[in-house]
Design an enzyme around this catalytic site. Sequence first.
Site, PDB file in Angstrom:
ATOM      1  N   HIS A  15       0.697  -1.115  -0.037  1.00 41.34           N
ATOM      2  CA  HIS A  15       0.125  -0.055  -0.066  1.00 41.34           C
ATOM      3  C   HIS A  15       0.860   1.135   0.036  1.00 41.34           C
ATOM      4  CE1 HIS A  15      -4.258   1.783   0.738  1.00 41.34           C
ATOM      5  NE2 HIS A  15      -3.601   2.715   0.469  1.00 41.34           N
ATOM      6  N   ILE A  16       0.977   1.867  -1.227  1.00 38.31           N
ATOM      7  CA  ILE A  16       1.530   3.256  -1.322  1.00 38.31           C
ATOM      8  C   ILE A  16       1.759   4.010  -0.073  1.00 38.31           C
ATOM      9  CG2 ILE A  16       0.338   4.700  -2.810  1.00 38.31           C
ATOM     10  CD1 ILE A  16       2.497   5.100  -4.363  1.00 38.31           C
ATOM     11  N   HIS A  17       2.831   4.824   0.351  1.00 41.94           N
ATOM     12  CA  HIS A  17       3.066   5.214   1.541  1.00 41.94           C
ATOM     13  C   HIS A  17       4.097   6.335   1.327  1.00 41.94           C
ATOM     14  CE1 HIS A  17       5.050   1.650   2.228  1.00 41.94           C
ATOM     15  NE2 HIS A  17       6.060   2.217   2.719  1.00 41.94           N
ATOM     16  N   LEU A  18       3.836   7.606   1.514  1.00 49.53           N
ATOM     17  CA  LEU A  18       4.556   8.677   1.675  1.00 49.53           C
ATOM     18  C   LEU A  18       5.085   8.979   3.057  1.00 49.53           C
ATOM     19  CD1 LEU A  18       6.145  11.151   0.200  1.00 49.53           C
ATOM     20  CD2 LEU A  18       3.790  12.568   0.742  1.00 49.53           C
TER      21      LEU A  18
END
Length: 303
Positions: A219-222
């Site tokens: 899950h893409i995370h910054l």
Amino acid sequence: MDCFAIFFCRSGKIELKAECNKGYVKVKQLGLNPTSVDSAVVGKGNEVKMKPGQHLHVVNQLYPYTVQFKEDLTGNDKRDRRPREPTEEDGEKQKSTLTMKATIHTEKDAVSGSPVEATKTNVSVGHWSQGLKTSMQDPSMQVYKDDRVVVITDKYPKARYHWLVLPWQSIPSLKALREEHCDLLKHMQQVADRMVQQCPDSGSVRFRMGYHAIPSMSHIHLHVISQDFDSPCLKNKKHWNSFTTDYFMPSHDVIRMLETDGRVTVKEGTSELLKLHLRCHVCHREIPTIPALKEHIKSHFSK
Ligand code: AMP
Ligand code: ZN
């Protein structure tokens, strides 16, 4: 990690919650049919613990079940239960953890010999790499949310301030990004900027926002991380290099790449960056060990 299941059988309704770490299953009687664990009657709305070897009876003594925990078969049953950040290396062991499950077995129906409809329930625990999906839904981890994103505190922060900005939309990784995600990424960046502005120490500590080129968590995370790197969770070269080399892709660069190329590409050999010698991110001096590096960077941040 807990496993959770509601288990129905022909004649009753019970809820089973497997406490895999503790080695028991919590049995809650939801329906009216009498349920007991060995000779202890549960009673509607009540909960009792059931351990391997004990017998669960649904509907008086008619339907006996046992519980069996299939644990880590690698022999790495760690009695030290302190929370520890999962690692890539754990991935291999986790193949067995993935199969760790509480299995409810029915024994032969002693009275009627008739089959029981629900004879077996398997409950698998989630893989550690899916942990962000759980954390982003957890109000105690959330520090900001709107209709498009949520910000959580990193569970194993590598600095005094370390947040993760995640979109509600399911995007597994940088690889899945397309041009249509540009707006979302810009919004994530704006939210990250706002987090920094609102940080009481933003005047004295620098922040960086970016993505790990090869993330370990789904899950893409910054990452929004303060540059003091003052944290006991920062333990090794891999941690250090993932935030201080080009392995860390600045948010602005990722957005620009997406706007121009319609996708994000990671340079070949990027994983090798994690093996580089330790180097101070402020003065670029090479430092031999993590403890020495931590001591060294203090000199840059002492007021
Ligand atoms: P990466 O996938 O390499 O970009 O980094 C994942 C980040 O998630 C790391 O900084 C971890 O400390 C953090 N992390 C790992 N598991 C969890 C979790 N269950 N909840 C919140 N943060 C986590
Ligand atoms: Zn330095």
